[in-house]
Structure formats: structure tokens, C-alpha cells
Design a protein around this motif. Structure first.
Motif, PDB file in Angstrom:
ATOM      1  N   PHE A 135       0.839  -1.402   0.244  1.00 17.98           N
ATOM      2  CA  PHE A 135      -0.440   0.042  -0.044  1.00 17.98           C
ATOM      3  C   PHE A 135       0.862   1.429   0.001  1.00 17.98           C
ATOM      4  CE2 PHE A 135       0.285   2.023   4.494  1.00 17.98           C
ATOM      5  CZ  PHE A 135       0.657   0.721   5.616  1.00 17.98           C
ATOM      6  N   ALA A 152       1.291   6.056   0.203  1.00 14.92           N
ATOM      7  CA  ALA A 152       0.246   6.995   0.032  1.00 14.92           C
ATOM      8  C   ALA A 152       1.197   8.439  -0.642  1.00 14.92           C
ATOM      9  CB  ALA A 152       0.970   7.614   2.016  1.00 14.92           C
ATOM     10  N   TYR A 153       0.401   9.154  -1.551  1.00 19.70           N
ATOM     11  CA  TYR A 153       0.937   9.797  -2.238  1.00 19.70           C
ATOM     12  C   TYR A 153       0.526  11.451  -1.862  1.00 19.70           C
ATOM     13  CZ  TYR A 153      -2.174   9.077  -6.024  1.00 19.70           C
ATOM     14  OH  TYR A 153      -3.715   9.030  -6.860  1.00 19.70           O
ATOM     15  N   HIS A 154       1.481  11.908  -2.951  1.00 19.72           N
ATOM     16  CA  HIS A 154       1.398  13.707  -2.478  1.00 19.72           C
ATOM     17  C   HIS A 154       1.751  14.337  -3.896  1.00 19.72           C
ATOM     18  CE1 HIS A 154       0.971  18.238   0.232  1.00 19.72           C
ATOM     19  NE2 HIS A 154      -0.131  17.648  -1.344  1.00 19.72           N
ATOM     20  N   THR A 176      -3.935  13.383  -4.105  1.00 20.03           N
ATOM     21  CA  THR A 176      -3.546  12.752  -2.710  1.00 20.03           C
ATOM     22  C   THR A 176      -4.361  11.180  -2.543  1.00 20.03           C
ATOM     23  OG1 THR A 176      -5.251  13.282  -0.837  1.00 20.03           O
ATOM     24  CG2 THR A 176      -2.561  15.073  -1.051  1.00 20.03           C
ATOM     25  N   LEU A 185      -4.356   7.578  -0.307  1.00 20.32           N
ATOM     26  CA  LEU A 185      -3.818   6.437   0.242  1.00 20.32           C
ATOM     27  C   LEU A 185      -4.877   4.979   0.217  1.00 20.32           C
ATOM     28  CD1 LEU A 185      -2.564   5.179   3.182  1.00 20.32           C
ATOM     29  CD2 LEU A 185      -4.548   5.605   4.315  1.00 20.32           C
ATOM     30  N   THR A 239       9.130  -0.310   3.862  1.00 21.82           N
ATOM     31  CA  THR A 239       9.149   1.342   3.817  1.00 21.82           C
ATOM     32  C   THR A 239      10.147   1.845   3.058  1.00 21.82           C
ATOM     33  OG1 THR A 239       8.103   0.898   6.037  1.00 21.82           O
ATOM     34  CG2 THR A 239       8.493   3.451   4.903  1.00 21.82           C
ATOM     35  N   ILE A 240       9.523   2.553   1.959  1.00 18.11           N
ATOM     36  CA  ILE A 240      10.106   3.673   0.861  1.00 18.11           C
ATOM     37  C   ILE A 240       9.642   4.712   0.680  1.00 18.11           C
ATOM     38  CG2 ILE A 240      10.677   3.718  -1.513  1.00 18.11           C
ATOM     39  CD1 ILE A 240      12.214   0.830  -0.555  1.00 18.11           C
ATOM     40  N   GLN A 241      10.497   5.736   0.716  1.00 21.44           N
ATOM     41  CA  GLN A 241      10.190   7.052   0.576  1.00 21.44           C
ATOM     42  C   GLN A 241      11.119   8.150  -1.055  1.00 21.44           C
ATOM     43  OE1 GLN A 241       7.783   9.005   0.804  1.00 21.44           O
ATOM     44  NE2 GLN A 241       9.146  10.983  -0.183  1.00 21.44           N
ATOM     45  N   ILE A 263       5.775  10.294  -3.232  1.00 24.03           N
ATOM     46  CA  ILE A 263       5.445   8.539  -2.249  1.00 24.03           C
ATOM     47  C   ILE A 263       6.039   7.986  -1.343  1.00 24.03           C
ATOM     48  CG2 ILE A 263       4.328   6.239  -3.134  1.00 24.03           C
ATOM     49  CD1 ILE A 263       4.172   8.378  -6.306  1.00 24.03           C
ATOM     50  N   ASN A 264       4.894   7.138  -0.755  1.00 22.93           N
ATOM     51  CA  ASN A 264       5.387   6.521   0.259  1.00 22.93           C
ATOM     52  C   ASN A 264       4.683   5.015   0.174  1.00 22.93           C
ATOM     53  OD1 ASN A 264       5.344   6.765   4.174  1.00 22.93           O
ATOM     54  ND2 ASN A 264       6.493   5.514   2.815  1.00 22.93           N
ATOM     55  N   ARG A 286       4.855   1.466   1.669  1.00 18.91           N
ATOM     56  CA  ARG A 286       4.650   0.011   2.518  1.00 18.91           C
ATOM     57  C   ARG A 286       4.393  -1.253   1.477  1.00 18.91           C
ATOM     58  NH1 ARG A 286       5.854   3.177   7.613  1.00 18.91           N
ATOM     59  NH2 ARG A 286       5.772   5.281   6.531  1.00 18.91           N
TER      60      ARG A 286
END
Lengths: 200, 204
Positions: free
Chosen positions: B88, B90-92, B99, B101, B156-158, B167-168, B170
Motif C-alpha cells: 500500500f 500514500a502519495y501527494h 493525494t 492512500l 518502507t520506501i520513500q 510517494i511512500n 509500505r
């Protein structure tokens, strides 16, 4: 390497040979709040380590229902680096009456210079926030600087509240300082530890 | 604690007191430089029960590609271990136009031997290759030498998406094998890993 010391290199007790330089997390400094407006790390963030870790332990605000937040310094004396970030959160109430997993639109930043909210927390005597924030390669003058934060707090009317903030300082100037504060009032109590981690 | 050993606990050489449980020990690091792949074919064994790969400043040669990994049970001869995973994100974006999630159904695996995305290129979410764009994060691999249980991983990647989104990701899952995992390979879905460092740690 030979003998008893070599044989003991994988053990967690007794005497061992020291690990190679730069291999493990190194505690750089510890700051303890006492009615502090903020906790600022104005030194130790440089090219010594490519990865830094802040650990927050029981940070307790003087104000009620306030946000724990972070900002970054990128060359001046101000903590105002431009950031683009994401933020989402999950919570569960003690009486099992409410749960949620959602993006926190009001807490993200799009090329803003304000502080990034990383948690919300109450100020009852037993309420606090704990968690961590990773900052990658802050001294790079080539790349943007990414960070990852996860916190858990005890908030409001008995909520277990976990928050995930991540993003980047959209600057190629080095990040040389990090500041933590609450959105209102002081950091009444709490400890923040700064570690460095070598990667090569 | 007192005496010479106590005095030496923060040193990187000589004799020190053994670290408490949970201390990280660097095993090896690979700096990518126009590298098609980055592989670790040693260092994953029964010495530690948990391993962590840290990714720093991963920069692709090609714009908008995926960053992915696979596992091996034969020392790196084949990277094709069966995996089931979840993903999964999240982005912004920098323009504040979007945005999100949500679960990324195009990035998970169900009993597949394919490479597992750490950064997906589906839905135009690949990593950017502007000079200042890069990705960071970590991948924990649990008890890879165990021959009783499946082998779990958590990551976890950013990163900077190619169109200026933050973008984050998981990711978590398991290698559905009771064979020991003894090698791992990272690569871009297309083009080289232009730059970056991947470091392997063992955790006591």
C-alpha cells in the motif's frame, strides 16, 4: 583474526572484537525537554553519517490536543526548508467505538516551508507521543533529502493514535539542523535521541 | 560497569563490551554505478536472525521505472522464489493537486516468482531520474536461514515519482519456501541503477 575473540564475534554477550568502523548506530546526542519551546539539533547533522535517526520517547505537551511537528534547516538560521510530504494515520478508541485508517489531507505539505505534523497528542498526565524519524543523506548537495517518520500517541478521549509522515526537503542545499516542537505551547517533558548510521 | 571495557564501549576498534541485543552490525555495502543489478550473494546466513537492507539515494538511469528485488535459494544462480505480498502507498504531489492512500493491487504478488516491487512503475508511479530525484528506505528480512518457516520481509520506501509526487510505499510479504534464502538481488525494471548505496546489516 583468530582465537577466542574471533570465535565470539557473533555473540551478544561477553567480550567481542569491535565491529568495523561506521557499522552500527552511534548515539550522537540526547536532548531532554523541560518546559522547552522546542528541541533543536543544530549540530551533529553533517556528512559524518549518511543516515540519521531521531527517537522520541514520551514527549508530553503543555497544551491539549496539539501536534508534534518537525522542521528542517537548510543553510540559514531558520527551520524552514521547502517540503512535499504525505501523511496518513490509523486510530482505535479504548472503548472500541471508533477505528480509522485514512490519509490526513490537512497534515501534508506541498512545497511549503511550515513544520510537518508527525503526531497529535493529549496532555493528560499519562499522555505522550513516542516514535522515530529517519533522515537520509542530509549533507547531499545533489539530491533532495527524504525523511520517514512513524509515531504513536495517546490522544484526546482515549485514542491509540499512530501516524505515518514521509516526504522530502526539496532542496539541494545541505540540511544541517532539525527542530521538534508542538504546534502550541511547550514540550513539557520528553527525550529525543539522535543516532548516526554508517552505510559504506 | 567500570574500567577499560567501560571506557571503550563507544570505540570502533580494539576490545569492547559486546553490544546488547538489537545492535546493528554492518555486513557489506554496494555502491551502484550504472549497475544493471546489485546482488548480495554472501552475508545472508544463520549468523543473525534478522537482516536489514538500507537504500540511500537510489537513482535510476531511466525515467519512470520500477525498483524491485527477488530472492534466491541457490546462492544467486536463480532469483525466482515464490512470494505472496501486500503493498500500500500514500502519495501527494508538489502542486497539491492529488493525494491518495490505498492498496496497490498492481504491485503485490500472489504465489509469484516475479520480482517484488519496492517502487512500482504501474499507474505512472515509477521513480524519476531528474538529477535531484532519488529513493530511500529499508527492507527487513527475517530469519532467512530458517528451514521450518516461510521467510517474512517488511519494507518502507520513500521516493520522488517522475512527475514530482512524494510517494511512500509500505510493502510486506513472505517467501513461501522452507528452503534457506541465501542471496538477494535488486534492480530497476528497465535500465541501470545509475547511483546509490545498498547496505546490508545484521541485527542481533
Amino acid at each position: 583474526m583468530s582465537g577466542i575473540i574471533a570465535q565470539n564475534t557473533a555473540n551478544a554477550t561477553g567480550l567481542i572484537k569491535a565491529v568495523a568502523a561506521g557499522g552500527a548506530w552511534t548515539l550522537l546526542t540526547t536532548s531532554t525537554a523541560s518546559a522547552s519551546a522546542d528541541i533543536s539539533f543544530a549540530s551533529n547533522i553533517d556528512s559524518t553519517y549518511p543516515i540519521y535517526l531521531f527517537e522520541f520517547i514520551n514527549c508530553h505537551p503543555s497544551g491539549s490536543a496539539v501536534s508534534f511537528q518537525v522542521n528542517f534547516r537548510d543553510g540559514s538560521t531558520a527551520y524552514d526548508a521547502t517540503k512535499t510530504t504525505t501523511k496518513f494515520e490509523v486510530y482505535h478508541k479504548e472503548d472500541d467505538s471508533a477505528t480509522s485508517l485514512a490519509y490526513a489531507t490537512g497534515d501534508d505539505i506541498a512545497q511549503g516551508t511550515g513544520s510537518q505534523r508527525i503526531s497529535i497528542v493529549g496532555n493528560d498526565n499519562d499522555q505522550s507521543v513516542s516514535g522515530s524519524l529517519y533522515l537520509f543523506n542530509p549533507s547531499s548537495t545533489t539530491y533532495v533529502k527524504h525523511f520517514l517518520s512513524r509515531t504513536h500517541s495517546y490522544y484526546g478521549d482515549a485514542f491509540a493514535w499512530s501516524e505515518f509522515a514521509a516526504g522530502y526537503c526539496n532542496v539541494t542545499a545541505a540540511i544541517d539542523g532539525v527542530q521538534f516542537s508542538f504546534s502550541s505551547g511547550n514540550i513539557d517533558a520528553g527525550t529525543i535521541k539522535l543516532y548516526g548510521l554508517g552505510d559504506s | 560497569m567500570s574500567g577499560i571495557i567501560a571506557d571503550n564501549i563507544s570505540s570502533n576498534s580494539g576490545l569492547i563490551k559486546a553490544p546488547s541485543a538489537g545492535v546493528w552490525v554492518k555486513i557489506s555495502a554496494v555502491s551502484a554505478s550504472s549497475s544493471a543489478t546489485v546482488s548480495f550473494t554472501s552475508g545472508l546466513d544463520s549468523t543473525y536472525s534478522k537482516y536489514c537492507f538500507i537504500f540511500n539515494n537510489i537513482h535510476p538511469a531511466t525515467n519512470g521505472v520500477a525498483f524491485e528485488f527477488n530472492l534466491s535459494t541457490d546462492g544467486g544462480s536463480n532469483y525466482n522464489v515464490t512470494k505472496t505480498s501486500s503493498f500500500f502507498k500514500a502519495y501527494h504531489d508538489e502542486a497539491d493537486a492529488g493525494t491518495h492512500l490505498g492498496y496497490a493491487s498492481s504491485a503485490d504478488l500472489a504465489q509469484s516468482t516475479s520480482y517484488q516491487y519496492l517502487i512500482s512503475s504501474a499507474d505512472s508511479e515509477g521513480i524519476g531520474n531528474d538529477n535531484d530525484q532519488n529513493g530511500v528506505g529499508y527492507l527487513h528480512l527475517f530469519d532467512p536461514s530458517n528451514t521450518t518457516f516461510v521467510k517474512h520481509f517488511i519494507s518502507t520506501i520513500q521516493y520522488n515519482q517522475k512527475d514530482d509526487y512524494s510517494i511512500n510505499n509500505r510493502i510486506a510479504g513472505y517467501a513461501n519456501t522452507t528452503s534457506a534464502i541465501d542471496a538477494i538481488q535488486f534492480k530497476m525494471s528497465s535500465g541501470n541503477i545509475d547511483a546509490g548505496i545498498i547496505t546490508l546489516y545484521g541485527i542481533n
